[in-house]
Design an enzyme around this catalytic site. Structure first.
Site, PDB file in Angstrom:
ATOM      1  N   ASN A   1       0.814  -1.214   0.000  1.00 40.75           N
ATOM      2  CA  ASN A   1       0.000   0.000   0.000  1.00 40.75           C
ATOM      3  C   ASN A   1       0.849   1.266   0.000  1.00 40.75           C
ATOM      4  O   ASN A   1       0.419   2.318  -0.457  1.00 40.75           O
ATOM      5  CB  ASN A   1      -0.954   0.007   1.203  1.00 40.75           C
TER       6      ASN A   1
ATOM      7  N   GLN B   1      -4.875  -4.003  -2.022  1.00 45.18           N
ATOM      8  CA  GLN B   1      -4.448  -3.003  -3.008  1.00 45.18           C
ATOM      9  C   GLN B   1      -4.407  -3.560  -4.435  1.00 45.18           C
ATOM     10  O   GLN B   1      -4.074  -2.833  -5.361  1.00 45.18           O
ATOM     11  CB  GLN B   1      -3.075  -2.424  -2.624  1.00 45.18           C
TER      12      GLN B   1
ATOM     13  N   GLY C   1     -13.650  -2.628   0.763  1.00 44.97           N
ATOM     14  CA  GLY C   1     -14.543  -1.850  -0.089  1.00 44.97           C
ATOM     15  C   GLY C   1     -14.054  -0.457  -0.419  1.00 44.97           C
ATOM     16  O   GLY C   1     -14.166   0.003  -1.558  1.00 44.97           O
ATOM     17  N   HIS C   2     -13.488   0.224   0.587  1.00 45.96           N
ATOM     18  CA  HIS C   2     -13.223   1.649   0.365  1.00 45.96           C
ATOM     19  C   HIS C   2     -11.989   1.909  -0.499  1.00 45.96           C
ATOM     20  O   HIS C   2     -11.705   3.054  -0.830  1.00 45.96           O
ATOM     21  CB  HIS C   2     -13.145   2.405   1.692  1.00 45.96           C
TER      22      HIS C   2
ATOM     23  N   THR D   1     -25.558  -9.091  12.152  1.00 43.21           N
ATOM     24  CA  THR D   1     -26.411  -8.714  11.018  1.00 43.21           C
ATOM     25  C   THR D   1     -25.577  -8.026   9.951  1.00 43.21           C
ATOM     26  O   THR D   1     -24.814  -7.096  10.252  1.00 43.21           O
ATOM     27  CB  THR D   1     -27.534  -7.777  11.509  1.00 43.21           C
TER      28      THR D   1
ATOM     29  N   CYS E   1      -2.444   6.365   9.354  1.00 43.36           N
ATOM     30  CA  CYS E   1      -2.188   5.887  10.709  1.00 43.36           C
ATOM     31  C   CYS E   1      -3.269   6.421  11.639  1.00 43.36           C
ATOM     32  O   CYS E   1      -3.598   7.599  11.597  1.00 43.36           O
ATOM     33  CB  CYS E   1      -0.801   6.368  11.125  1.00 43.36           C
TER      34      CYS E   1
END
Ligand code: PLP
Length: 395
Positions: A163, A191, A212-213, A249, A335
């Site tokens: 990354n 990545q 996801g992000h 859930t 961080c």
């Protein structure tokens, strides 16, 4: 080369120029749409009534999309709250569920793996990386032979792409090394996933973590992908969701957005465009600071990221100055403390400590433009000008 002042929006972060896409990338319109639509739908995917079934349908649609992008079967996908949860959770569970008695990982792993391994309660063997950040297959083979000699089943953890530097590890070769043995492999593909084609099934890794992000979904969702030898893995006990592997859930809206992003993320076909932006920045840096170092440049690298340092320029100062000019980049990984610390990845690569104090990372994403690259260079030229003035260095 003359440069214009920073002007571009570059990624919806509220900052004028956003070049920190490895930390998190801009939300894709398709993901936003799926997220908002799912937020408005009431229903627990575990419920058998129509509302529940509708929520279940959203989760399963996303599961198919994430699986397709990873080259996995939908049944292999375990949705989690993040890749960190997938990695650290798998490491914590593996000793009990997969008979793992040792963890072998590289010193350039993400903190999710390094700290997760520490918490797993089994011996941890760390293998170094070379000056370009690459793991060495012979060193890994020796670590596996030592585990064999000790009668221990090892879980190898390796990131596919770093990354901080974008260096691509020989993860397929490592998978080929581990697959015929009793040892297991967890690939941190955060990545790589979405950016380049992936085929989990033919790779023969036992587990893979994705997030996801990093591909244009909202943050707060990830997945552990589980192969046949790791089926017994359990992340969270409870109500038995996700085939009993991760109770709780499901976060329906986040998962729906993840699925939409997995379908829509531009990935490989955009890499050449991003590489051109990266090269534009690296060429510009060479003009501004001929003594700059680019880390991992001698290894296979993803095209959208550059990690560099200019001798004498401390990254905390550069980041602060750039931030004041509306330019968001980073010093390496994001961080949690918000502090700028020297990168453990650069340390692992044996980069001189003083030079590593200056490590800076520019990472491009789907929303990045040429104006972002030029705006960054313009701002960085000003940072260098001030730095030289302060140090009394002739321009
Ligand atoms: N592994 C790598 C290589 C990463 O880059 C990241 C995030 O930066 C993670 C793991 C953790 O992902 P998440 O933010 O989903 O916990």
């Amino acid at each position: 080369m003359s440069r214009t002042a920073p002007a571009s929006a570059g990624g919806g972060s509220g900052s004028a120029i956003y070049l920190d896409h490895n930390a998190t990338t801009a939300l894709l319109p398709a993901a936003r749409e799926a997220l908002c639509a799912a937020l408005d739908a009431t229903g627990n995917p575990a419920s058998v009534h129509a509302h529940g079934r509708a929520a279940r349908a959203l989760v399963e649609k996303a599961r198919r999309a994430v699986a397709a992008r990873a080259g996995a079967r939908p049944a292999d996908i375990v949705f989690t709250g993040s890749a960190t949860e997938a990695i650290a959770g798998a490491l914590r569970s593996a000793p009990q569920t997969l008979d793992v008695a040792e963890i072998i990982l590289s010193s350039a792993e993400h903190m999710a793996a390094l700290k997760g391994a520490e918490a797993a309660g089994v011996p941890v063997t760390t293998i170094g990386v070379g000056p370009e950040g690459l793991v060495d297959l012979d060193t890994l083979a020796r670590a596996l032979a030592a585990a064999d000699a000790a009668g221990r089943r090892a879980l190898v953890v390796l990131h596919a792409v770093n990354n901080e530097t974008g260096v691509v590890q020989p993860y397929a070769e490592v998978a080929a090394l581990v697959a015929p043995t009793p040892h297991l492999l967890l690939v941190d593909a955060v990545q790589l996933f979405g950016r380049r084609p992936l085929d989990f099934t033919s790779l023969k890794a036992d587990m893979m973590a994705v997030s996801g992000h990093k591909i244009g979904a909202a943050s707060g969702v990830g997945a552990l992908i589980v192969g046949p030898r790791a089926e017994a893995i359990r992340l969270l006990p409870g109500g038995g969701q996700e085939q009993g592997r991760r109770s709780g859930t499901e976060a329906v809206a986040l998962i729906a957005a993840f699925g939409a992003a997995a379908e829509a993320f531009p990935g490989a076909w955009d890499e050449a465009r991003l590489m051109a932006l990266r090269d534009r920045v690296e060429t510009g840096l060479l003009e501004l600071a001929p003594d700059r170092a680019i880390f991992g440049a001698g290894a296979p690298r993803m095209g959208h990221v550059s990690n560099f340092a200019v001798p004498g320029l401390v990254s905390a100062n550069a980041l602060m100055g750039l931030d004041l000019m509306g330019v968001s980049i980073s010093s390496g990984s994001a961080c949690a403390s918000g502090k700028v610390t020297r990168s453990h990845v650069l340390d692992a690569m044996g980069v001189d400590r003083a030079l590593a104090e200056g490590g800076l990372r520019v990472s491009f994403g789907w929303s990045s433009t040429k104006a972002d690259a030029d705006g960054f260079l313009s701002a960085f030229a000003e940072i260098l000008r001030r730095h030289k003035a302060q140090k009394g260095i002739a321009a």
